[in-house]
Design a protein around this motif. Structure first.
Motif, PDB file in Angstrom:
ATOM      1  N   ASN A   1      -4.850   4.109 -13.519  1.00  0.00           N
ATOM      2  CA  ASN A   1      -5.192   4.373 -12.113  1.00  0.00           C
ATOM      3  C   ASN A   1      -3.956   4.763 -11.311  1.00  0.00           C
ATOM      4  O   ASN A   1      -3.857   4.476 -10.119  1.00  0.00           O
ATOM      5  CB  ASN A   1      -5.871   3.151 -11.470  1.00  0.00           C
TER       6      ASN A   1
ATOM      7  N   GLN B   1      -3.310   4.738  -7.211  1.00  0.00           N
ATOM      8  CA  GLN B   1      -2.238   3.901  -6.670  1.00  0.00           C
ATOM      9  C   GLN B   1      -1.212   4.729  -5.901  1.00  0.00           C
ATOM     10  O   GLN B   1      -0.680   4.273  -4.882  1.00  0.00           O
ATOM     11  CB  GLN B   1      -1.562   3.122  -7.810  1.00  0.00           C
TER      12      GLN B   1
ATOM     13  N   GLN C   1      -3.046   5.634  -2.495  1.00  0.00           N
ATOM     14  CA  GLN C   1      -3.135   4.484  -1.599  1.00  0.00           C
ATOM     15  C   GLN C   1      -1.753   3.989  -1.172  1.00  0.00           C
ATOM     16  O   GLN C   1      -1.566   3.555  -0.028  1.00  0.00           O
ATOM     17  CB  GLN C   1      -3.907   3.354  -2.275  1.00  0.00           C
ATOM     18  N   GLY C   2      -0.799   4.076  -2.091  1.00  0.00           N
ATOM     19  CA  GLY C   2       0.531   3.548  -1.816  1.00  0.00           C
ATOM     20  C   GLY C   2       1.389   4.428  -0.925  1.00  0.00           C
ATOM     21  O   GLY C   2       2.466   3.996  -0.481  1.00  0.00           O
TER      22      GLY C   2
ATOM     23  N   ASP D   1      -3.317   9.436 -14.869  1.00  0.00           N
ATOM     24  CA  ASP D   1      -3.902   8.164 -15.311  1.00  0.00           C
ATOM     25  C   ASP D   1      -3.746   7.931 -16.815  1.00  0.00           C
ATOM     26  O   ASP D   1      -3.844   6.789 -17.278  1.00  0.00           O
ATOM     27  CB  ASP D   1      -5.392   8.108 -14.943  1.00  0.00           C
TER      28      ASP D   1
ATOM     29  N   ASP E   1       3.271  -2.032 -15.463  1.00  0.00           N
ATOM     30  CA  ASP E   1       3.006  -2.282 -14.043  1.00  0.00           C
ATOM     31  C   ASP E   1       4.264  -2.079 -13.199  1.00  0.00           C
ATOM     32  O   ASP E   1       4.196  -1.541 -12.089  1.00  0.00           O
ATOM     33  CB  ASP E   1       2.478  -3.708 -13.845  1.00  0.00           C
TER      34      ASP E   1
ATOM     35  N   LYS F   1       4.866   0.631 -10.099  1.00  0.00           N
ATOM     36  CA  LYS F   1       5.378   0.249  -8.776  1.00  0.00           C
ATOM     37  C   LYS F   1       6.599   1.074  -8.405  1.00  0.00           C
ATOM     38  O   LYS F   1       6.758   1.494  -7.252  1.00  0.00           O
ATOM     39  CB  LYS F   1       5.722  -1.246  -8.765  1.00  0.00           C
TER      40      LYS F   1
ATOM     41  N   VAL G   1       5.442   4.628  -7.428  1.00  0.00           N
ATOM     42  CA  VAL G   1       4.855   4.630  -6.085  1.00  0.00           C
ATOM     43  C   VAL G   1       5.953   4.507  -5.027  1.00  0.00           C
ATOM     44  O   VAL G   1       5.938   5.197  -3.999  1.00  0.00           O
ATOM     45  CB  VAL G   1       3.820   3.499  -5.933  1.00  0.00           C
TER      46      VAL G   1
END
Length: 233
Positions: free
Chosen positions: A4, A8, A11-12, A177, A183, A187, A190
């Motif tokens: 995703n 992300q 949205q981020g 994706d 993870d 981060k 983003v």
């Protein structure tokens, strides 16, 4: 397994995206007020930015992280060269230079390419999806504001090798994706996308500042003229 990442990233970067759209230069541009001198400097700045992005992406094109989103049909360098020839003439290469904010931007691209090439994803997402999404609208604004005809001076907005932009964007998001990332890496990407937005904002703010200076000088000289004896409006 999907990460995703596309969602992300969207949205981020919502806040950064909104802030970028509210920079005075961008608001004026979207409102149809385009200064030719500022615009051609923007095209020159973009030439240096996209050259850096595309050189570094090519360098890492076979890596497992970059390969899924390495689409040469997105490349803007040759289109920008076409526009630069239109705005600056045949010897455009001798007349353009990266602005101070642009130098910071391209230095960032080269830096992350050397240390964390996965972060290039953020810069590609920020620039290319934005170009695909708003390109035709911005092309019409540019043509109208500067009275351009045909495709003169607007090659940057044309993706000649992409027949269905909507479908391509969907496939690009699926490719994002599909990249196997931790993870913590997501981060970081983003976070880097937000940095990319800020770097773009700095370029826009710089152009707006230069435009204001030009207007101020013009007004100052005009006021001096009207104070001269014998001046007639």
């Amino acid at each position: 397994m999907t990460t995703n990442l596309a969602l992300q990233l969207r949205q981020g970067t919502t806040k950064a995206h909104s802030m970028a759209e509210n920079v005075s230069f961008v608001k004026s541009f979207l409102g149809g007020v385009v200064d030719k001198q500022a615009y051609r400097q923007l095209i020159a700045n973009f030439y240096f930015v996209y050259s850096a992005i595309e050189d570094e992406m090519k360098r890492h094109q076979e890596s497992q992280i970059i390969k899924p989103i390495y689409f040469e049909e997105l490349n803007r360098k040759s289109s920008l060269e076409e526009d630069l020839q239109f705005y600056y003439g045949l010897e455009w290469q001798d007349k353009i230079f990266p602005s101070p904010a642009t130098k910071v931007y391209i230095n960032r691209i080269h830096e992350i390419s050397n240390t964390s090439p996965e972060l290039l994803i953020a810069h590609c997402y920020t620039r290319y999806l934005g170009d695909l999404s708003g390109g035709q609208i911005l092309k019409k604004i540019t043509q109208s504001a500067m009275n351009l005809s045909g495709g003169e001076g607007t090659a940057f907005y044309e993706f000649k090798d992409i027949k269905d932009e909507k479908n391509f964007k969907q496939n690009y998001r699926l490719a994002l994706d599909s990249i196997h990332l931790s993870d913590s890496a997501i981060k970081s990407i983003v976070s880097e996308a937000n940095i990319a937005f800020k770097l773009n904002m700095k370029i826009f703010q710089e152009l707006n500042s230069n435009f204001i200076k030009i207007i101020a000088i013009f007004l100052f000289n005009f006021i001096k003229r009207i104070k001269l004896p014998g001046f007639k409006s």
